[in-house]
Design an enzyme around this catalytic site. Sequence first.
Site, PDB file in Angstrom:
ATOM      1  N   HIS A  28       0.831  -1.209   0.000  1.00 16.58           N
ATOM      2  CA  HIS A  28       0.000   0.000   0.000  1.00 16.58           C
ATOM      3  C   HIS A  28       0.866   1.260   0.000  1.00 16.58           C
ATOM      4  CE1 HIS A  28      -3.304   2.687   0.945  1.00 16.58           C
ATOM      5  NE2 HIS A  28      -2.579   3.184   1.951  1.00 16.58           N
ATOM      6  N   GLU A  29       1.938   1.260   0.825  1.00 18.58           N
ATOM      7  CA  GLU A  29       2.777   2.440   0.932  1.00 18.58           C
ATOM      8  C   GLU A  29       3.629   2.658  -0.321  1.00 18.58           C
ATOM      9  OE1 GLU A  29       2.927   4.740   3.288  1.00 18.58           O
ATOM     10  OE2 GLU A  29       1.264   3.782   4.346  1.00 18.58           O
ATOM     11  N   ARG A  58       2.727   2.142  -3.375  1.00 19.31           N
ATOM     12  CA  ARG A  58       1.955   2.586  -4.545  1.00 19.31           C
ATOM     13  C   ARG A  58       2.095   4.087  -4.785  1.00 19.31           C
ATOM     14  NH1 ARG A  58      -2.136  -1.292  -2.731  1.00 19.31           N
ATOM     15  NH2 ARG A  58      -2.244  -3.003  -4.228  1.00 19.31           N
ATOM     16  N   GLY A  79       6.081   6.030   8.917  1.00 15.59           N
ATOM     17  CA  GLY A  79       5.401   5.338  10.014  1.00 15.59           C
ATOM     18  C   GLY A  79       6.081   4.082  10.494  1.00 15.59           C
ATOM     19  N   LEU A  80       7.398   3.950  10.259  1.00 19.13           N
ATOM     20  CA  LEU A  80       8.110   2.746  10.689  1.00 19.13           C
ATOM     21  C   LEU A  80       9.071   2.998  11.847  1.00 19.13           C
ATOM     22  CD1 LEU A  80       8.960   1.097   7.250  1.00 19.13           C
ATOM     23  CD2 LEU A  80       7.292   0.305   8.928  1.00 19.13           C
TER      24      LEU A  80
END
Length: 471
Positions: free
Chosen positions: A259-260, A262, A432-433
């Site tokens: 998702h990230e 894309r 966000g990691l």
Amino acid sequence: MGRLFWKFFFASWLVQAIAVLALSTGVWFKDKNAARRNARVDFGPPAAFAVDAAAHTLRYGGLQALRALLQEHGWLAVYAVDSKDHELLDRTTSPTLLQQLRQLHETDPNSHALQEVKTQDETWLLFAARQPRPPGGAVGGVHPAATSGLGAMRGTGDGIIPRAHRPPRDNYFPVMPMLLAMLGSLVSAALMAWHFAKPIRRLRNAVDAVAHGKLDTRVGAPAKGGDELTELSRDFDRMAQQLENSADAQRQLLHDVSHEMRSPLARLQAAIGLARQRPERVDTWLDRIERESERMDGMIGDVLALARLDGGVDQALDEDISVDELVAQVADDAGFEAQAAGKSVRIEAHGPASVRGSAELLHSAIENVMRNAVKHTPEGSEVTVTVSRDEAARKVRISVCDQGPGVPPGELELIFRPFQRGSQNGNLPGNGLGLAIADRVVRKHGGSIHAHNRDSGGLCVEIALPLAEHA
């Protein structure tokens, strides 16, 4: 029943059966030999009286007087045997029995019922052998009480027949007790085999289910107590839980990564298309492509680091680390970068503290937390980093607080999940990691991490790590 049950069953039953058979046979032979000896030799008071009389006769009257005494009929027959196992009256004797009697005399030389008398020519072994009692209580027509005084010790006055008069017992092999013992061993062997085979069979079924992809399978062992098989079942449940968590994390990670990825891929494709349509602005689109590539590269590096932590593949946790020095180093680097944006980092350390673990991993975790705070604190403000010891809990606490907008209360736990960002920080750079990696590192070191909003505004992230034993 499986093969393991029958192996346990036959092995344990065979051992018990051999033990029962050996014990029964030994007891039978012992009783049989004792019965034979008791049937042939008497050690009671009448026998002692008779042997004592024969010994005195031999000592003071010689062989002729002893021969005359032994030829008298009586319910007790006294035997006189020389060293060559020759009996004075040529009566049959057992060499084995004579050897046993001589050994018995050596252990108990004061027994009157078994004596050795030395003459000038020979050493004689004297003992009494039982004889069947004639009907009517007479021996050869003579009442026992009148037979050389040997019958004087016959009765005891209580009506009990002396041992010498009792008929020898029948010594049959103990078939019935042995069969009962074998039946008991059969049942105990079956119960023992069932006890061992049942948990192993349950464990085998659970392993087979996990091998077919059913990672939610559990043996269901009790949490406490039990034997080694129960502990093995608990270990299997923990292993299955870890496998399920890892599989779920990998599926979620793949979903989040796809998702990230894309968005930057779509921007890369758009920049390439625009560069082809408007060649005069190709430098602008190349800059855009470079930024997106760097973002994807950083994201891939963070994803790999997170995957290594989730998979348990990383450095050994065997270093002694000075936490206050490590935090000071990270704060110095973060403060240098924050100066360019008009921000600052202030550190407060309350005493030295050391932990056991990996310096590289802890550096990465603290750096991610501190960079996240610098990114979200507004320009002209500062990030406060506090290091303190909690002696009561034997922990060192690292608190990193910013002055930014904070995080909604419902999202405080979510920010430590991969690709989860606060709803108020959507416009800031990041993937966000960072906090997810910090969470994995801290938990790998046996610590904890949580976040809370400050009353004066901003977010505080607190890390608690166990102190080293010598700290």
